[in-house]
Design an enzyme around this catalytic site. Structure first.
Site, PDB file in Angstrom:
ATOM      1  N   TYR A 113     -23.359  14.993 -26.688  1.00 41.22           N
ATOM      2  CA  TYR A 113     -23.127  16.434 -26.830  1.00 41.22           C
ATOM      3  C   TYR A 113     -21.654  16.726 -26.582  1.00 41.22           C
ATOM      4  O   TYR A 113     -21.081  16.260 -25.593  1.00 41.22           O
ATOM      5  CB  TYR A 113     -23.981  17.200 -25.812  1.00 41.22           C
ATOM      6  CG  TYR A 113     -23.827  18.709 -25.880  1.00 41.22           C
ATOM      7  CD1 TYR A 113     -24.121  19.414 -27.040  1.00 41.22           C
ATOM      8  CD2 TYR A 113     -23.385  19.430 -24.772  1.00 41.22           C
ATOM      9  CE1 TYR A 113     -23.992  20.795 -27.088  1.00 41.22           C
ATOM     10  CE2 TYR A 113     -23.259  20.811 -24.810  1.00 41.22           C
ATOM     11  CZ  TYR A 113     -23.561  21.488 -25.978  1.00 41.22           C
ATOM     12  OH  TYR A 113     -23.430  22.854 -26.031  1.00 41.22           O
ATOM     13  N   ASP A 127     -14.955  12.276 -24.582  1.00 45.36           N
ATOM     14  CA  ASP A 127     -15.405  13.541 -24.018  1.00 45.36           C
ATOM     15  C   ASP A 127     -15.863  13.261 -22.590  1.00 45.36           C
ATOM     16  O   ASP A 127     -16.969  12.750 -22.362  1.00 45.36           O
ATOM     17  CB  ASP A 127     -16.541  14.118 -24.877  1.00 45.36           C
ATOM     18  CG  ASP A 127     -17.041  15.454 -24.337  1.00 45.36           C
ATOM     19  OD1 ASP A 127     -16.733  15.779 -23.168  1.00 45.36           O
ATOM     20  OD2 ASP A 127     -17.740  16.158 -25.088  1.00 45.36           O
ATOM     21  N   LYS A 170     -16.022  21.195 -16.629  1.00 49.19           N
ATOM     22  CA  LYS A 170     -16.838  21.170 -15.395  1.00 49.19           C
ATOM     23  C   LYS A 170     -16.022  20.968 -14.127  1.00 49.19           C
ATOM     24  O   LYS A 170     -15.476  21.924 -13.591  1.00 49.19           O
ATOM     25  CB  LYS A 170     -17.948  20.123 -15.554  1.00 49.19           C
ATOM     26  CG  LYS A 170     -18.851  20.457 -16.768  1.00 49.19           C
ATOM     27  CD  LYS A 170     -20.145  19.713 -16.789  1.00 49.19           C
ATOM     28  CE  LYS A 170     -20.908  19.883 -18.096  1.00 49.19           C
ATOM     29  NZ  LYS A 170     -22.043  20.752 -18.079  1.00 49.19           N
TER      30      LYS A 170
HETATM   31  N1  PLP Z   1     -19.079  17.915 -23.614  1.00 49.10           N
HETATM   32  C1  PLP Z   1     -20.002  17.437 -22.762  1.00 49.10           C
HETATM   33  C2  PLP Z   1     -20.065  15.969 -22.518  1.00 49.10           C
HETATM   34  C3  PLP Z   1     -20.855  18.305 -22.079  1.00 49.10           C
HETATM   35  O1  PLP Z   1     -21.770  17.808 -21.242  1.00 49.10           O
HETATM   36  C4  PLP Z   1     -20.727  19.690 -22.313  1.00 49.10           C
HETATM   37  C5  PLP Z   1     -21.634  20.643 -21.622  1.00 49.10           C
HETATM   38  O2  PLP Z   1     -22.577  20.294 -20.977  1.00 49.10           O
HETATM   39  C6  PLP Z   1     -19.765  20.142 -23.204  1.00 49.10           C
HETATM   40  C7  PLP Z   1     -18.955  19.236 -23.837  1.00 49.10           C
HETATM   41  C8  PLP Z   1     -19.615  21.609 -23.474  1.00 49.10           C
HETATM   42  O3  PLP Z   1     -19.105  22.232 -22.346  1.00 49.10           O
HETATM   43  P1  PLP Z   1     -19.313  23.815 -22.111  1.00 49.10           P
HETATM   44  O4  PLP Z   1     -20.779  23.983 -21.785  1.00 49.10           O
HETATM   45  O5  PLP Z   1     -18.406  24.151 -20.989  1.00 49.10           O
HETATM   46  O6  PLP Z   1     -18.958  24.491 -23.379  1.00 49.10           O
END
Ligand code: PLP
Length: 435
Positions: A144, A239, A267
């Site tokens: 994700y 990511d 986060k």
């Molecule tokens: N990338 C990863 C690995 C994530 O776990 C998340 C959210 O859980 C995101 C991107 C997206 O972050 P946000 O919820 O702050 O938009």
């Protein structure tokens, strides 16, 4: 456990907010039942509207490795707030946070602050496309990267929880330059490269995937991605929105000693406030406006309150703290999994330092399809039995456990006692397909 106030609020919220929630997994869709409406939280504990207390193993999904409402983080945020909540002009704090990120993450030479992980990942992909002059993105099934159109294909927990393949509203055009491959399959990568090498702008992955439960990279797989990216001229994007500043100060790339060209953070860097970032090689970051032509901007980017909280939290995340968090995580995993094993329940618990996943499966899957084959109904039963015993796990078997340093030995013992009762309950109540 009585929940009349949460029930009432959920029905009020559902009348005016789709599904009653502002982010889908909060709705308990995958496990059933009414979501608890929280009123306050401190350290490892949280309380709902009805006064029920939980040991919180979600911790807002990752921003709080030190636990809720850490005094130093709150003090920093409070003090920043007194000076004004936002200026739309540069501040000292932004430079100081960027310096810390550049110092901690091996491959980041420059970094841009934004407000959410979605925004950061979307911007990193745009930058990769702008810098390489190429269109295609290679991503992995079950990873994700937020909900921007190009990345919302085969995208892990939230999407998997809802059973939506991608999402309506993502046009074929937006997704057509996204190639989705199974995780941990070097042959699939090689085949895609053979076909698309010259068109590939970026390979993006969660180096420690944590949105399809926890499916660590197979030995050598991240190195393979690094090699392939280098040989084709594509950029490797890690990511690390979850793994960054959680598995260690340098994230997964320091843990595995594989350096990305661009890294996405979120986060933990915001101390519980809306803050995320993307950064990497200086020559690539120089393509960004106002230096270069790739446009990216944000009214609240580098918000001073979020930045102050982020700095305060990062300054407390030193190597001994990560060792403590890693030990705590190991104890929590043991406290949950041992009673399940004793009760004869097929369970797989994987841990990478401070990240752990609990899956009702006899074998540890290496990709998303293996996670899909686990017994998610049984997870739902276990989730509710734990909740009834005061432990708040993620309301979906696709997610991971988020521990914090505020968890005490007494908390871990309480988690173990709850798991014993929950294990007895589910061992009798639900049949496991392979048992
Ligand atoms: N990338 C990863 C690995 C994530 O776990 C998340 C959210 O859980 C995101 C991107 C997206 O972050 P946000 O919820 O702050 O938009």
């Amino acid at each position: 456990m009585a929940t009349p106030l949460s029930d009432e609020l959920f029905s009020r919220a559902s009348a005016v907010i789709p599904g009653g929630v502002n982010s889908p997994v909060r709705a308990f869709g995958s496990v059933g039942g009414t979501p608890r409406f929280f009123t306050r939280a401190r350290g490892a504990h949280a309380w709902d509207e009805d006064g029920n207390e939980f040991i919180d193993l979600v911790q807002s999904w990752g921003p709080l490795p030190l636990g809720h409402a850490h005094p130093a983080v709150l003090a920093a945020a409070r003090s920043a707030l007194q000076a004004g909540s936002t200026f739309g002009a540069p501040t000292r704090g932004e430079a100081e946070l960027a310096e810390r990120i550049v110092d901690a993450v091996p491959s980041i030479e420059q970094v841009r602050l934004v407000s959410s992980g979605t925004e950061a990942a979307m911007s990193a992909v745009r930058l990769a496309r702008g810098a390489t002059g190429r269109a295609k993105i290679l991503k992995f099934d079950g990873h994700y990267h937020g909900h921007s159109d190009a990345l919302l294909a085969a995208a892990g927990s939230g999407v998997a929880t809802l059973g939506i393949p991608g999402s309506p509203g993502v046009t074929p055009g937006a997704a057509s330059d996204t190639i989705v491959l199974p995780w941990n399959d070097p042959d699939a990568v090689d085949a895609a490269i053979a076909e698309h090498a010259d068109e590939l702008a970026a390979i993006i992955c969660e180096p420690i995937p944590a949105n399809m439960n926890l499916v660590p990279p197979a030995p050598g797989f991240l190195q393979h991605l690094r090699d392939v990216a280098t040989s084709t001229g594509a950029l490797l994007i890690f990511d690390e929105v979850i793994s960054g500043f959680r598995v260690g100060r340098g994230g997964a790339q320091a843990a595995y000693d594989i350096h990305a060209d661009l890294t996405v953070l979120g986060k933990a860097i915001g101390g519980g406030f809306p803050l995320a970032a993307f950064g990497g090689r200086a020559d690539v970051m120089a393509e960004l406006a106002p230096v270069g032509p790739v446009y990216q901007a944000g009214t609240l980017s580098g918000n001073p309150v979020a930045v102050a909280a982020g700095i305060a939290q990062l300054d407390l995340l030193d190597p001994p703290t990560y060792r403590t968090l890693s030990d705590i995580t190991a104890h929590v995993v043991e406290a949950i999994s041992q009673p399940l094993r004793d009760a004869g329940v097929g369970v797989t618990c994987r841990r990478v330092r401070t990240l752990a996943g609990l899956l009702f499966a006899n074998d540890a899957p290496m990709d998303r399809s293996g996670v899909a084959a686990a017994d998610h109904d049984r997870y739902g039963a276990f989730f509710h039995a734990m909740l009834a015993n005061g432990i708040y796990l993620a309301p979906s078997g696709w997610e991971v456990l988020f521990t914090c340093t505020a968890l005490t030995e007494d908390d871990v013992a309480a988690i173990g006692r709850a798991a014993e009762r929950a294990a007895e309950h589910i061992a009798g109540a639900v049949s496991f397909p392979d048992a």
